[in-house]
Design a protein around this motif. Structure first.
Motif, PDB file in Angstrom:
ATOM      1  N   HIS A 113      94.702 -61.025  -0.759  1.00  0.00           N
ATOM      2  CA  HIS A 113      94.688 -62.279  -1.504  1.00  0.00           C
ATOM      3  C   HIS A 113      94.112 -62.056  -2.909  1.00  0.00           C
ATOM      4  CE1 HIS A 113      95.452 -64.075   2.374  1.00  0.00           C
ATOM      5  NE2 HIS A 113      95.404 -65.311   1.874  1.00  0.00           N
ATOM      6  N   ALA A 114      92.995 -61.356  -2.944  1.00  0.00           N
ATOM      7  CA  ALA A 114      92.334 -61.110  -4.227  1.00  0.00           C
ATOM      8  C   ALA A 114      93.235 -60.328  -5.174  1.00  0.00           C
ATOM      9  CB  ALA A 114      91.018 -60.377  -3.996  1.00  0.00           C
ATOM     10  N   SER A 164      91.046 -69.698 -14.057  1.00  0.00           N
ATOM     11  CA  SER A 164      90.487 -69.841 -12.701  1.00  0.00           C
ATOM     12  C   SER A 164      90.602 -68.587 -11.855  1.00  0.00           C
ATOM     13  CB  SER A 164      91.202 -70.988 -11.974  1.00  0.00           C
ATOM     14  OG  SER A 164      91.104 -72.182 -12.691  1.00  0.00           O
ATOM     15  N   GLY A 165      91.289 -67.576 -12.349  1.00  0.00           N
ATOM     16  CA  GLY A 165      91.600 -66.405 -11.528  1.00  0.00           C
ATOM     17  C   GLY A 165      90.399 -65.712 -10.940  1.00  0.00           C
ATOM     18  N   GLU A 166      89.338 -65.501 -11.772  1.00  0.00           N
ATOM     19  CA  GLU A 166      88.159 -64.784 -11.276  1.00  0.00           C
ATOM     20  C   GLU A 166      87.499 -65.534 -10.115  1.00  0.00           C
ATOM     21  OE1 GLU A 166      87.237 -61.881 -11.955  1.00  0.00           O
ATOM     22  OE2 GLU A 166      88.315 -61.388 -13.800  1.00  0.00           O
ATOM     23  N   LYS A 167      87.482 -66.856 -10.205  1.00  0.00           N
ATOM     24  CA  LYS A 167      86.884 -67.648  -9.115  1.00  0.00           C
ATOM     25  C   LYS A 167      87.703 -67.514  -7.831  1.00  0.00           C
ATOM     26  CE  LYS A 167      85.029 -71.097 -12.328  1.00  0.00           C
ATOM     27  NZ  LYS A 167      85.708 -70.595 -13.560  1.00  0.00           N
ATOM     28  N   ILE A 168      89.037 -67.485  -7.974  1.00  0.00           N
ATOM     29  CA  ILE A 168      89.897 -67.321  -6.802  1.00  0.00           C
ATOM     30  C   ILE A 168      89.663 -65.961  -6.167  1.00  0.00           C
ATOM     31  CG2 ILE A 168      92.303 -67.232  -6.007  1.00  0.00           C
ATOM     32  CD1 ILE A 168      92.953 -69.108  -8.429  1.00  0.00           C
ATOM     33  N   LEU A 178      86.380 -65.955  -4.190  1.00  0.00           N
ATOM     34  CA  LEU A 178      86.480 -66.623  -2.889  1.00  0.00           C
ATOM     35  C   LEU A 178      87.261 -65.777  -1.891  1.00  0.00           C
ATOM     36  CD1 LEU A 178      87.145 -70.274  -4.136  1.00  0.00           C
ATOM     37  CD2 LEU A 178      85.026 -69.359  -3.162  1.00  0.00           C
ATOM     38  N   ALA A 179      88.337 -65.127  -2.335  1.00  0.00           N
ATOM     39  CA  ALA A 179      89.144 -64.303  -1.428  1.00  0.00           C
ATOM     40  C   ALA A 179      88.341 -63.115  -0.900  1.00  0.00           C
ATOM     41  CB  ALA A 179      90.400 -63.825  -2.147  1.00  0.00           C
ATOM     42  N   ARG A 180      87.610 -62.447  -1.796  1.00  0.00           N
ATOM     43  CA  ARG A 180      86.838 -61.273  -1.355  1.00  0.00           C
ATOM     44  C   ARG A 180      85.666 -61.684  -0.473  1.00  0.00           C
ATOM     45  NH1 ARG A 180      88.080 -58.053  -6.824  1.00  0.00           N
ATOM     46  NH2 ARG A 180      89.719 -56.734  -5.945  1.00  0.00           N
ATOM     47  N   HIS A 181      85.136 -62.875  -0.698  1.00  0.00           N
ATOM     48  CA  HIS A 181      84.071 -63.375   0.172  1.00  0.00           C
ATOM     49  C   HIS A 181      84.572 -63.535   1.605  1.00  0.00           C
ATOM     50  CE1 HIS A 181      80.519 -65.644   1.402  1.00  0.00           C
ATOM     51  NE2 HIS A 181      81.345 -66.515   1.976  1.00  0.00           N
ATOM     52  N   GLU A 182      85.840 -63.851   1.755  1.00  0.00           N
ATOM     53  CA  GLU A 182      86.419 -64.001   3.092  1.00  0.00           C
ATOM     54  C   GLU A 182      87.008 -62.695   3.620  1.00  0.00           C
ATOM     55  OE1 GLU A 182      89.119 -67.305   3.153  1.00  0.00           O
ATOM     56  OE2 GLU A 182      87.493 -68.768   2.935  1.00  0.00           O
TER      57      GLU A 182
END
Length: 431
Positions: free
Chosen positions: A415-416, A399-403, A406-410
């Motif tokens: 976080h990323a 799941s790491g890439e998805k996390i 999402l972090a970089r989108h914000e």
């Protein structure tokens, strides 16, 4: 009692935010207790309650609690003990457990339920003493597992003789061992911030006057509070099968609480409306608290006529009453249609006082229409929940890439990177 078409009625009641002078007085009292501790409590107790206490005398001694037993009726003891059994049995059914969910990839999610450590109960003096409210606050806290429950009450709830013995005995019967003779905004401040005599609590529960309510609002955040309760409310939804004397008596059972209490009959029967209006007048004349009840009925009471019971339920859902009695030929038929009510009493023998004192459900119920989104006091009010997260290496790699996305989108690069460094070290892709 005025009879109106339901579409002509709007319950308008002043929300108690207090005057600027009351708010400033409360702010000064709370600040003084924070700064001076017990000295401020003693000073305000003499100023507001007319009782001069010595340093070190705030806590009610065990011998005073035991002496109170000699001043209460044996019938009261029997009744309060059985009521406590019923209340405890009801609230024990609300208790929830911690849980954990182990996934095939080795990760685990869960929730840990823990009781609050210390809870403060405010018991008011004033127009009446309510020992039953002691049980309704203490017992759900005990069921939740709260280890420290402390009670505060003004030093003259029983008049010149001191604290009302029925309050002391009820608290002792409920298992409260720590009680203090202090009331008002100063007591709320002591519970919130602590003094040399009174250690601070995590949550403050219980009703009080406007100064207590404003103090609870002011300290919220430093501690949790139960609610800012408004005046009592009842709606009786009834058809031709209802006994007018029962309906009138139940309306007055709430009207006698407070001049701002609201008592309303909703009915499709003009015959019942007129009979209840007459019966209210008859019973009012015989009520010891007639002046209070009459002011409530005149200012906030009404009989609302509707075209059908279904129309009446729409009125109920709009007003979202604290207490709702359904006195119809088949009350269970309509239960699923009722969306907004704090407590629902079905049938002619489920009079509101049955719930107030004895049945078991909590009588501390949302008012002022807040039953649209809130609930009676319950065991959850004295529990806190911690989320539990355990991710295995495999779960994070999957799941790491998805996390990271999402972090970089914000825009939270830190976080990323916190996840990215693990992917890089452990053989995941990373970026």
């Amino acid at each position: 009692m005025r009879i109106l078409a339901a579409d002509q009625f709007q319950l308008k009641r002043e929300v108690e935010y207090g005057t600027p002078e009351q708010n400033e007085a409360v702010r000064q009292i709370v600040a003084a207790v924070q700064k001076e501790g017990d000295a401020a409590l003693l000073r305000y107790t003499e100023q507001f309650d007319g009782v001069r206490l010595e340093a070190g005398s705030l806590r009610v001694p065990e011998e005073e609690i035991q002496a109170a037993y000699d001043r209460v009726d044996s019938d009261f003891l029997i009744a309060i003990r059985e009521a406590a059994v019923n209340i405890r049995a009801f609230h024990e059914k609300q208790m929830r457990k911690s849980w954990m969910d182990l996934q095939p990839d080795g990760s685990m999610l869960g929730q840990i339920m823990r009781p609050l450590k210390r809870v403060g109960l405010y018991v008011p003096g004033g127009k009446a003493a309510y020992p039953s409210s002691v049980l309704m606050n203490v017992i759900p806290a005990q069921v939740a597992g709260v280890p420290e429950i402390v009670m505060v009450t003004p030093p003259s709830t029983g008049g010149k003789e001191g604290i009302d013995p029925y309050i002391l005995v009820t608290a002792a019967e409920a298992g409260v061992k720590e009680m203090y003779r202090v009331g008002g905004a100063q007591a709320v401040a002591a519970l919130a911030y602590g003094t040399s005599s009174i250690p601070p609590v995590d949550k403050i529960c219980g009703p009080g006057n406007i100064y207590v309510a404003l103090a609870k609002r002011l300290v919220f955040g430093a501690v949790n509070i139960d609610s800012i309760a408004g005046p009592s409310e009842i709606i009786v939804l009834a058809d031709d099968s209802a006994d007018p004397s029962y309906v009138a008596a139940d309306l007055l059972s709430q009207a006698e609480h407070d001049e701002m209490a609201s008592a309303i009959l909703v009915t499709p029967s003009q015959k019942l409306a007129e009979a209840v209006a007459s019966e209210v007048e008859k019973q009012l004349a015989e009520l010891p608290r007639e002046a209070i009840a009459r002011r409530s009925i005149d200012d906030y009471g009404a009989i609302l006529t509707v075209g059908s019971i279904e129309e009446g339920i729409a009125v109920v859902n709009r007003l979202a009453p604290e207490h709702l009695e359904v006195m119809t030929e088949d009350p269970m038929r309509y239960l699923g249609m009722i969306e907004n009510a704090g407590a629902i009493f079905l049938g002619p023998y489920s009079s509101e006082p049955v719930g107030d004192y004895f049945a078991g459900p909590n009588h501390i119920i949302p008012t002022n229409g807040t039953a649209r989104f809130s609930s009676p006091v319950n065991v959850d009010d004295f529990l806190k929940k911690s989320s539990l997260i355990y991710y295995s290496k495999e779960a994070l790699m999957a799941s790491g890439e998805k996390i990271i996305t999402l972090a970089r989108h914000e825009g939270l690069e830190g976080h990323a990177r916190a996840v990215e460094i693990r992917l890089e070290r452990e053989g995941g892709k990373g970026k």
